[in-house]
Motif scaffolding. Sequence first.
Motif, PDB file in Angstrom:
ATOM      1  N   VAL A  80      54.550  31.715  35.920  1.00 63.57           N
ATOM      2  CA  VAL A  80      53.574  32.505  36.674  1.00 63.57           C
ATOM      3  C   VAL A  80      52.691  31.595  37.528  1.00 63.57           C
ATOM      4  CG1 VAL A  80      51.506  33.962  36.428  1.00 63.57           C
ATOM      5  CG2 VAL A  80      53.565  34.490  35.140  1.00 63.57           C
ATOM      6  N   CYS A  81      52.271  30.468  36.993  1.00 72.07           N
ATOM      7  CA  CYS A  81      51.455  29.523  37.767  1.00 72.07           C
ATOM      8  C   CYS A  81      52.244  28.963  38.950  1.00 72.07           C
ATOM      9  CB  CYS A  81      50.952  28.391  36.871  1.00 72.07           C
ATOM     10  SG  CYS A  81      49.654  28.904  35.745  1.00 72.07           S
ATOM     11  N   SER A  82      53.522  28.697  38.748  1.00 71.40           N
ATOM     12  CA  SER A  82      54.361  28.222  39.858  1.00 71.40           C
ATOM     13  C   SER A  82      54.455  29.275  40.950  1.00 71.40           C
ATOM     14  CB  SER A  82      55.763  27.877  39.357  1.00 71.40           C
ATOM     15  OG  SER A  82      55.730  26.811  38.460  1.00 71.40           O
ATOM     16  N   VAL A  83      54.706  30.498  40.551  1.00 73.77           N
ATOM     17  CA  VAL A  83      54.801  31.589  41.521  1.00 73.77           C
ATOM     18  C   VAL A  83      53.467  31.793  42.224  1.00 73.77           C
ATOM     19  CG1 VAL A  83      55.169  34.086  41.744  1.00 73.77           C
ATOM     20  CG2 VAL A  83      56.714  32.718  40.336  1.00 73.77           C
ATOM     21  N   LEU A  84      52.370  31.708  41.486  1.00 71.65           N
ATOM     22  CA  LEU A  84      51.042  31.844  42.075  1.00 71.65           C
ATOM     23  C   LEU A  84      50.812  30.786  43.148  1.00 71.65           C
ATOM     24  CD1 LEU A  84      48.252  33.199  42.082  1.00 71.65           C
ATOM     25  CD2 LEU A  84      47.585  31.603  40.291  1.00 71.65           C
ATOM     26  N   SER A  85      51.217  29.571  42.883  1.00 72.22           N
ATOM     27  CA  SER A  85      51.075  28.497  43.856  1.00 72.22           C
ATOM     28  C   SER A  85      51.877  28.796  45.124  1.00 72.22           C
ATOM     29  CB  SER A  85      51.533  27.177  43.240  1.00 72.22           C
ATOM     30  OG  SER A  85      51.392  26.139  44.155  1.00 72.22           O
ATOM     31  N   ILE A  86      53.075  29.299  44.966  1.00 76.74           N
ATOM     32  CA  ILE A  86      53.903  29.645  46.123  1.00 76.74           C
ATOM     33  C   ILE A  86      53.273  30.793  46.911  1.00 76.74           C
ATOM     34  CG2 ILE A  86      56.145  30.616  46.800  1.00 76.74           C
ATOM     35  CD1 ILE A  86      57.314  29.020  44.378  1.00 76.74           C
ATOM     36  N   VAL A  87      52.772  31.800  46.213  1.00 80.54           N
ATOM     37  CA  VAL A  87      52.150  32.949  46.878  1.00 80.54           C
ATOM     38  C   VAL A  87      50.914  32.515  47.651  1.00 80.54           C
ATOM     39  CG1 VAL A  87      50.919  35.128  46.443  1.00 80.54           C
ATOM     40  CG2 VAL A  87      53.089  34.662  45.310  1.00 80.54           C
TER      41      VAL A  87
END
Length: 108
Positions: A80-87
């Motif tokens: 989720v943190c990885s996806v948040l960074s991408i978003v």
Amino acid sequence: SIEKYKWRTIILSRVLFVIPYNIQNIVYGLTKVDIFSYIVGTAIGIIPITIANVILGYAISNARNSDLLKNNYFVVFGIVCSVLSIVIGIFAIKYVYDKKKSKVEEKQ
């Protein structure tokens, strides 16, 4: 651009990993970016991917630990943190693009 958009530019540069952080730090030190904008932009841009790296690294290094494999929430939080960074990166790029596009349209 850096001095005008301040923390937005910092978030974008921190999330996208195009320029090494040491060079970014020197550039921000040479511009008139205030310390508050620098800290906020850096925190928003770096913290999500740092958390993701730590969690996923820990999960990979302890993959043999059966307790970790039973509790998938730890790994999911890292993802989720990885996806948040991408978003955050995508929204920062869209914001800058929309600003540039509106300026071009105003000039025409």
